[in-house]
Design a protein around this motif. Structure first.
Motif, PDB file in Angstrom:
ATOM      1  N   UNK A 100       0.861  -0.998   0.052  1.00  0.00           N
ATOM      2  CA  UNK A 100      -0.060   0.169  -0.024  1.00  0.00           C
ATOM      3  C   UNK A 100       0.939   1.171   0.006  1.00  0.00           C
ATOM      4  N   UNK A 101       0.388   2.238  -0.578  1.00  0.00           N
ATOM      5  CA  UNK A 101       0.879   3.820  -0.543  1.00  0.00           C
ATOM      6  C   UNK A 101       0.088   4.546   0.544  1.00  0.00           C
ATOM      7  N   UNK A 102       0.718   5.150   1.304  1.00  0.00           N
ATOM      8  CA  UNK A 102      -0.006   5.975   2.359  1.00  0.00           C
ATOM      9  C   UNK A 102       0.680   7.442   2.355  1.00  0.00           C
ATOM     10  N   UNK A 103      -0.087   8.391   2.811  1.00  0.00           N
ATOM     11  CA  UNK A 103       0.230   9.782   2.798  1.00  0.00           C
ATOM     12  C   UNK A 103       1.127   9.927   3.948  1.00  0.00           C
ATOM     13  N   UNK A 104       2.504  10.445   3.803  1.00  0.00           N
ATOM     14  CA  UNK A 104       3.358  10.512   4.739  1.00  0.00           C
ATOM     15  C   UNK A 104       2.743  11.398   6.042  1.00  0.00           C
ATOM     16  N   UNK A 105       2.068  12.489   5.800  1.00  0.00           N
ATOM     17  CA  UNK A 105       1.510  13.394   6.508  1.00  0.00           C
ATOM     18  C   UNK A 105       0.252  13.045   7.555  1.00  0.00           C
TER      19      UNK A 105
END
Length: 250
Positions: A100-105
């Motif tokens: 999965x890709x997640x927003x870092x913030x």
């Protein structure tokens, strides 16, 4: 990683130089966290946890172990390693062949990707993502496409090293927990050769028999502060350690 055969270190592997440690600081750690991935960025510890129904990605305040932000992964997925790349976090799952890709913030999920085989851990060298899968091989991935660009076979004195688990890029080397042992391998990323071992035997959690799954797993490096951190699955503490000079095991 969790449930698999225990690696027995080969006699040859024991001949490599062994490095001791000193504890420089101790921090609280969630004793329920089944730690699978760890990295330190901009003053915050990022951690992924495993087990179906309990997997998460979280931001943790180092000084007191407080979880500042957390997001659950799919209930039926066993979460594994994580790494930062640009404005994202990428994460793996154990046997589902999906990441999965997640927003870092915000930790908002942005997308997913596929890969063959198992997923154990991730790190990066500034150019490529590096992935372990429990085998002696480390895969180098293109950060944009997630396609494999090359792989190296990790060997100790010429023999393959199984069960490479949580990994971290530190000063031009890949440090890798060897699952179900108290050792970290120092790996040459070009050749895959193990240059030496870091022996963390003696940490309180390595001496406890309370939980056979509560093994050493988790390496994070603070590049700005030149600090190295280690912890384990369901460990109540996270340690900042300094490394002692190498000594020849011969």
């Amino acid at each position: 990683m969790a449930f698999a055969a225990v690696m027995v270190a080969s006699p040859a592997a024991a001949l490599l130089p062994v490095q001791g440690y000193e504890v420089r600081a101790t921090y609280p750690h969630d004793s329920q966290a089944f730690t699978e991935g760890l990295f330190f960025l901009d003053g915050v510890m990022f951690e992924s946890t495993g087990l179906e129904g309990a997997s998460s990605i979280r931001k943790v305040r180092l000084k007191d172990g407080a979880v500042l932000q957390s997001v659950a992964t799919d209930d039926d997925k066993f979460g594994e390693g994580i790494v930062n790349w640009g404005s994202e976090i990428l994460s793996l799952t154990w046997r589902d062949q999906i990441g999965y890709r997640w927003d870092l913030k915000t930790l908002t999920r942005k997308g997913s990707f596929r890969y063959p085989g198992e997923g154990w851990a991730l790190t990066q060298d500034g150019k490529s993502l590096i992935m372990s899968d429990g085998t002696p091989f480390l895969r180098f991935l293109d950060p944009k496409t997630l396609k494999e660009t090359r792989r190296v076979k990790v060997t100790a004195e010429g023999r393959p090293v199984q069960n490479l688990n949580e990994i971290e890029w530190v000063k031009g080397e890949i440090l890798a927990n060897i699952w179900m042992t108290n050792r970290i391998a120092r790996i040459d990323p070009k050749t895959g050769a193990v240059k030496g071992w870091i022996d963390l035997s003696g940490l309180p959690e390595t001496l406890s028999q309370r939980d056979p799954d509560a093994v050493l797993n988790g390496i994070a490096y603070d590049r700005q502060g030149d600090r190295l951190f280690v912890t384990g699955k369901r460990w109540p503490r996270l340690y900042e350690i300094g490394l002692k000079p190498l000594k020849d095991a011969r």
